[in-house]
Design a protein around this motif. Sequence first.
Motif, PDB file in Angstrom:
ATOM      1  N   ARG A 257     -14.864  37.315  35.782  1.00 28.42           N
ATOM      2  CA  ARG A 257     -15.554  36.125  34.810  1.00 28.42           C
ATOM      3  C   ARG A 257     -16.537  35.493  35.511  1.00 28.42           C
ATOM      4  O   ARG A 257     -16.318  35.051  36.482  1.00 28.42           O
ATOM      5  CB  ARG A 257     -14.127  35.597  34.449  1.00 28.42           C
ATOM      6  N   LEU A 258     -17.587  35.372  34.400  1.00 26.67           N
ATOM      7  CA  LEU A 258     -18.807  34.422  34.866  1.00 26.67           C
ATOM      8  C   LEU A 258     -18.605  33.297  34.244  1.00 26.67           C
ATOM      9  O   LEU A 258     -18.683  33.035  33.160  1.00 26.67           O
ATOM     10  CB  LEU A 258     -19.940  35.130  34.504  1.00 26.67           C
ATOM     11  N   GLU A 259     -18.110  32.323  35.185  1.00 28.41           N
ATOM     12  CA  GLU A 259     -18.040  30.716  34.736  1.00 28.41           C
ATOM     13  C   GLU A 259     -19.215  29.989  34.376  1.00 28.41           C
ATOM     14  O   GLU A 259     -20.390  30.470  34.998  1.00 28.41           O
ATOM     15  CB  GLU A 259     -17.481  29.878  35.725  1.00 28.41           C
ATOM     16  N   GLU A 260     -19.235  29.413  33.275  1.00 29.14           N
ATOM     17  CA  GLU A 260     -20.616  28.632  32.911  1.00 29.14           C
ATOM     18  C   GLU A 260     -20.931  27.559  33.796  1.00 29.14           C
ATOM     19  O   GLU A 260     -19.873  26.967  34.071  1.00 29.14           O
ATOM     20  CB  GLU A 260     -20.533  28.399  31.538  1.00 29.14           C
ATOM     21  N   SER A 261     -22.139  27.441  33.937  1.00 29.33           N
ATOM     22  CA  SER A 261     -22.756  26.272  34.977  1.00 29.33           C
ATOM     23  C   SER A 261     -22.377  24.923  34.122  1.00 29.33           C
ATOM     24  O   SER A 261     -22.677  24.912  32.955  1.00 29.33           O
ATOM     25  CB  SER A 261     -24.239  26.423  35.449  1.00 29.33           C
ATOM     26  N   ASP A 262     -22.039  23.877  35.091  1.00 25.20           N
ATOM     27  CA  ASP A 262     -22.111  22.636  34.451  1.00 25.20           C
ATOM     28  C   ASP A 262     -23.299  22.261  33.922  1.00 25.20           C
ATOM     29  O   ASP A 262     -24.402  22.444  34.623  1.00 25.20           O
ATOM     30  CB  ASP A 262     -21.355  21.630  35.318  1.00 25.20           C
ATOM     31  N   LEU A 263     -23.393  21.237  32.856  1.00 23.50           N
ATOM     32  CA  LEU A 263     -24.470  20.652  32.354  1.00 23.50           C
ATOM     33  C   LEU A 263     -24.757  19.413  33.024  1.00 23.50           C
ATOM     34  O   LEU A 263     -24.556  18.457  32.627  1.00 23.50           O
ATOM     35  CB  LEU A 263     -24.318  20.428  30.781  1.00 23.50           C
ATOM     36  N   ASN A 264     -25.157  19.592  34.328  1.00 27.07           N
ATOM     37  CA  ASN A 264     -25.453  18.490  35.025  1.00 27.07           C
ATOM     38  C   ASN A 264     -26.833  18.290  35.686  1.00 27.07           C
ATOM     39  O   ASN A 264     -27.708  19.408  35.259  1.00 27.07           O
ATOM     40  CB  ASN A 264     -24.628  18.430  36.257  1.00 27.07           C
ATOM     41  N   GLN A 265     -27.485  17.446  36.376  1.00 29.32           N
ATOM     42  CA  GLN A 265     -28.885  17.225  36.775  1.00 29.32           C
ATOM     43  C   GLN A 265     -29.293  18.488  37.580  1.00 29.32           C
ATOM     44  O   GLN A 265     -30.476  18.732  37.607  1.00 29.32           O
ATOM     45  CB  GLN A 265     -28.859  16.095  37.408  1.00 29.32           C
ATOM     46  N   GLU A 266     -28.433  18.816  38.441  1.00 30.30           N
ATOM     47  CA  GLU A 266     -28.780  20.068  39.378  1.00 30.30           C
ATOM     48  C   GLU A 266     -29.121  21.510  38.620  1.00 30.30           C
ATOM     49  O   GLU A 266     -30.255  21.896  38.739  1.00 30.30           O
ATOM     50  CB  GLU A 266     -27.584  20.280  40.372  1.00 30.30           C
ATOM     51  N   PHE A 267     -28.264  21.615  37.336  1.00 23.30           N
ATOM     52  CA  PHE A 267     -28.757  22.659  36.518  1.00 23.30           C
ATOM     53  C   PHE A 267     -30.079  22.289  35.817  1.00 23.30           C
ATOM     54  O   PHE A 267     -30.681  23.555  35.458  1.00 23.30           O
ATOM     55  CB  PHE A 267     -27.500  22.787  35.484  1.00 23.30           C
ATOM     56  N   PHE A 268     -30.203  21.297  35.242  1.00 27.90           N
ATOM     57  CA  PHE A 268     -31.351  21.008  34.654  1.00 27.90           C
ATOM     58  C   PHE A 268     -32.594  21.328  35.454  1.00 27.90           C
ATOM     59  O   PHE A 268     -33.535  21.583  34.966  1.00 27.90           O
ATOM     60  CB  PHE A 268     -31.436  19.506  34.018  1.00 27.90           C
ATOM     61  N   ASP A 269     -32.486  20.573  36.822  1.00 26.57           N
ATOM     62  CA  ASP A 269     -33.608  20.594  37.604  1.00 26.57           C
ATOM     63  C   ASP A 269     -33.831  22.238  37.896  1.00 26.57           C
ATOM     64  O   ASP A 269     -35.096  22.807  38.070  1.00 26.57           O
ATOM     65  CB  ASP A 269     -33.229  19.927  38.952  1.00 26.57           C
ATOM     66  N   LYS A 270     -33.059  23.106  38.217  1.00 22.69           N
ATOM     67  CA  LYS A 270     -33.240  24.499  38.262  1.00 22.69           C
ATOM     68  C   LYS A 270     -34.107  25.045  37.318  1.00 22.69           C
ATOM     69  O   LYS A 270     -34.863  25.946  37.473  1.00 22.69           O
ATOM     70  CB  LYS A 270     -31.925  25.034  38.558  1.00 22.69           C
ATOM     71  N   LEU A 271     -33.519  24.692  36.204  1.00 23.06           N
ATOM     72  CA  LEU A 271     -34.122  25.349  34.777  1.00 23.06           C
ATOM     73  C   LEU A 271     -35.677  24.916  34.714  1.00 23.06           C
ATOM     74  O   LEU A 271     -36.547  25.719  34.287  1.00 23.06           O
ATOM     75  CB  LEU A 271     -33.507  25.122  33.502  1.00 23.06           C
ATOM     76  N   PHE A 272     -36.032  23.604  34.696  1.00 19.07           N
ATOM     77  CA  PHE A 272     -37.197  22.829  34.096  1.00 19.07           C
ATOM     78  C   PHE A 272     -38.091  22.118  35.148  1.00 19.07           C
ATOM     79  O   PHE A 272     -39.076  21.527  35.010  1.00 19.07           O
ATOM     80  CB  PHE A 272     -36.944  22.139  32.871  1.00 19.07           C
ATOM     81  N   GLY A 273     -37.302  22.195  36.475  1.00 20.86           N
ATOM     82  CA  GLY A 273     -38.388  21.306  37.541  1.00 20.86           C
ATOM     83  C   GLY A 273     -37.594  19.985  37.614  1.00 20.86           C
ATOM     84  O   GLY A 273     -36.911  19.496  36.713  1.00 20.86           O
ATOM     85  N   GLY A 275     -36.339  16.256  37.189  1.00 22.98           N
ATOM     86  CA  GLY A 275     -36.567  15.232  36.491  1.00 22.98           C
ATOM     87  C   GLY A 275     -37.245  15.556  35.108  1.00 22.98           C
ATOM     88  O   GLY A 275     -37.388  14.649  34.221  1.00 22.98           O
ATOM     89  N   THR A 276     -37.422  16.789  34.755  1.00 21.70           N
ATOM     90  CA  THR A 276     -38.166  16.920  33.624  1.00 21.70           C
ATOM     91  C   THR A 276     -37.155  17.006  32.363  1.00 21.70           C
ATOM     92  O   THR A 276     -37.546  16.389  31.395  1.00 21.70           O
ATOM     93  CB  THR A 276     -38.623  18.439  33.327  1.00 21.70           C
ATOM     94  N   VAL A 277     -35.775  17.250  32.617  1.00 23.88           N
ATOM     95  CA  VAL A 277     -34.732  16.961  31.623  1.00 23.88           C
ATOM     96  C   VAL A 277     -33.689  16.374  32.314  1.00 23.88           C
ATOM     97  O   VAL A 277     -33.259  16.706  33.360  1.00 23.88           O
ATOM     98  CB  VAL A 277     -34.418  18.460  30.996  1.00 23.88           C
ATOM     99  N   THR A 278     -33.184  15.228  31.863  1.00 25.48           N
ATOM    100  CA  THR A 278     -32.464  14.389  32.341  1.00 25.48           C
ATOM    101  C   THR A 278     -30.774  14.332  31.485  1.00 25.48           C
ATOM    102  O   THR A 278     -29.914  13.667  31.992  1.00 25.48           O
ATOM    103  CB  THR A 278     -32.584  13.101  32.561  1.00 25.48           C
ATOM    104  N   THR A 279     -30.911  14.735  29.969  1.00 27.07           N
ATOM    105  CA  THR A 279     -29.708  14.539  29.477  1.00 27.07           C
ATOM    106  C   THR A 279     -29.534  16.053  28.721  1.00 27.07           C
ATOM    107  O   THR A 279     -30.342  16.729  28.525  1.00 27.07           O
ATOM    108  CB  THR A 279     -30.121  13.534  28.383  1.00 27.07           C
ATOM    109  N   GLU A 280     -28.262  16.056  28.217  1.00 29.19           N
ATOM    110  CA  GLU A 280     -27.756  17.233  27.406  1.00 29.19           C
ATOM    111  C   GLU A 280     -28.645  17.263  25.989  1.00 29.19           C
ATOM    112  O   GLU A 280     -29.174  18.459  25.530  1.00 29.19           O
ATOM    113  CB  GLU A 280     -26.360  17.341  27.188  1.00 29.19           C
ATOM    114  N   GLU A 281     -28.773  16.328  25.519  1.00 29.07           N
ATOM    115  CA  GLU A 281     -29.750  16.238  24.340  1.00 29.07           C
ATOM    116  C   GLU A 281     -31.097  16.924  24.523  1.00 29.07           C
ATOM    117  O   GLU A 281     -31.639  17.644  23.837  1.00 29.07           O
ATOM    118  CB  GLU A 281     -29.793  14.693  23.770  1.00 29.07           C
ATOM    119  N   GLU A 282     -31.546  16.393  25.549  1.00 30.40           N
ATOM    120  CA  GLU A 282     -33.153  16.805  25.948  1.00 30.40           C
ATOM    121  C   GLU A 282     -33.073  18.351  26.455  1.00 30.40           C
ATOM    122  O   GLU A 282     -34.034  19.150  25.918  1.00 30.40           O
ATOM    123  CB  GLU A 282     -33.732  16.145  27.155  1.00 30.40           C
TER     124      GLU A 282
END
Length: 450
Positions: A257-273, A275-282
């Motif tokens: 089972r592949l568990e989903e990553s948490d929607l946290n700052q570490e995950f956002f930074d991996k995706l977009f660089g 500080g680029t995205v800081t909230t789930e809405e963004e």
Amino acid sequence: MNISQEKIDNLNAVVKINIDAADYQPRVDKAIKDHAKKAKIPGFRAGMVPASHIKKMYGKSILVDEINNMLSDTLNKYLEDEQLEVLGQPLPKPGDEREYNWDFADNFEFNYEVGLAPAFDISFSADDKLTQYVIKIDPDTLASRIKNIRRSYGKMTNPDVSADDDVLYAELTQLSPDGSVFEDGITNTASVRLDQIKDEAIKASLIGLKKGDELVFDIQKAFDNDAAKVAGLLKIEEDAAADLKSNFRLTVKNVNRLEESDLNQEFFDKLFGEGTVTTEEEFRTKITEELESMMVQDSERKLQDDMYKYSLSKVNFELPDAFLKRWLKATNEKLSEEELQGGYSDFAQNLKWTLIENKIIRDNKIEIQYEEVFELAKIRLDQQFRMYSPQPLSDEQLGQYTVQYLQTKENANKIFEEVKALRVFDYLKSAITLDKKEILYSEFSDLVKA
């Protein structure tokens, strides 16, 4: 030499070519002399073979070659001078075979059938209207994309019992009709993704399994007769997979089972660089924008397809079908009658589109420059290289590969035809009225499938 045309109807003609000795003799004599200079024949010094000896030994074959060369040159020049737009290539008229002595005194007559392009008019204006779709992402599509991204950055676990979307690492064993193991049958250990199972009943039966459990299922039904999927799971050829009728026993070796990553700052930074995205809405806004940007290409393909069909509907002309079918058979020896009849409709439609393309280009004086062909070839090669390497080539390297690629005539023609189609589509977009309409991606998908 005499060449004339007999028009059968608006789409068919016969070109007659008469060649007498005075026409071909100078060419034949020159060819014999050239051959004599290069011939290496025992008893003669190189370059000193008498022309009469060459004529005696090879005269007839040289005559045949020169007559064929004359026919090709004469026919091509005539079609060009008369500005005849022919379809396919001229073919020798059936039942017109003649016996010749090939004794350097014959007069020859050859008759060729030609298929003529139909004359037609086509024009476009603001009164011509098509819909240009602006695709918006619906909640289900967005949720599915977010889920896939989160799983891509998630971690693998091994639960005791399988659930929806899990992967079963299992042994697949081919069974005989009586349920016993097929002797010398197929056995393979593979990862079975439950999200790829098409049959809902089979998918339900694979949920709730644990390590060591066994289950018999119809593998073809499970994957909706997708030969590529079945072949990949069983490590067999696609042709063999398509013909497979057996049930298979699935023995679970592990549940992944592949568990989903948490929607946290570490995950956002991996995706977009950072500080680029800081909230789930963004994050959701960013993914929506990326998806809708990708959908622009889907919308453009749909518009091009609609322009293609609309253009074909605006004109109604016939083609020299009987001639074209004979030409297709003559140039494709392995083409069966069944294949010819089954595929001719698509061939004829594509040919009509080519004639419309050429008409639009001529009427609107559209010129295609080499630079356009080069740039598109460069883009296509860049796309291919990126499929195999995340590191892009330098512009200089890509330019060198493009030059090499376009040196092959087939490649150059392919890219030229693509550029031509794009220029025609650009013209149509500027000439007709495009009514923009927003549409959800799910609705657009249904529209494309319809």
